[in-house]
Design an enzyme around this catalytic site. Structure first.
Site: not given
Length: 129
Positions: A97, A103, A94-95, A101
């Site tokens: 970008v 969440h 589901g990455q 990062h």
């Protein structure tokens, strides 16, 4: 870094509209521009690297230290009842970008009918056990 037409990584050039929670020499935390809940925050390393597994030990530790600080700030401002913490690695997970990062997603009582299974919900048929 997997961007079309020469696009710049959105995390390397943060919008002025982004509310920064904190910043160090190594990483920065800010409220997500597309939050899934009130107080949803992102913690990113400043170095533009796609995979969490390619971070240095120092970068991972810096993100974890910042996670504790950001959680405290979100607690003070939004008073959530719980949290989900997640990092997507690669498109299959589901990455979207391709700059690491983390969440920090605040959770609130009754925000979903049955939260049992938490992050297992990324594969809905496996959430309930």
């Amino acid at each position: 870094m997997n961007y079309d037409k020469g696009e710049v990584c959105p995390f390397c050039r943060l919008s002025r509209k982004v509310e920064i929670i904190c910043e160090t020499a190594t990483c920065v935390a800010f409220y997500d521009g597309y939050p899934v809940s009130l107080g949803h925050a992102l913690i990113i390393p400043k170095r533009d690297v796609a995979s969490y597994f390619d971070l240095t030990n120092h970068e991972r530790e810096a993100m974890n230290v910042m996670l504790q600080y950001v959680k405290q700030k979100v607690d003070e401002r939004y008073h959530p009842n719980g949290y989900n913490i997640g990092i997507n690695v690669n498109e299959a997970a589901g990455q979207s970008v391709f700059h690491v990062h983390m969440h920090l997603i605040p959770r609130y009582k009754d925000d979903v009918p049955n939260p049992k299974g938490g992050v297992r919900g990324v594969i809905p048929s496996k959430q309930k056990y």
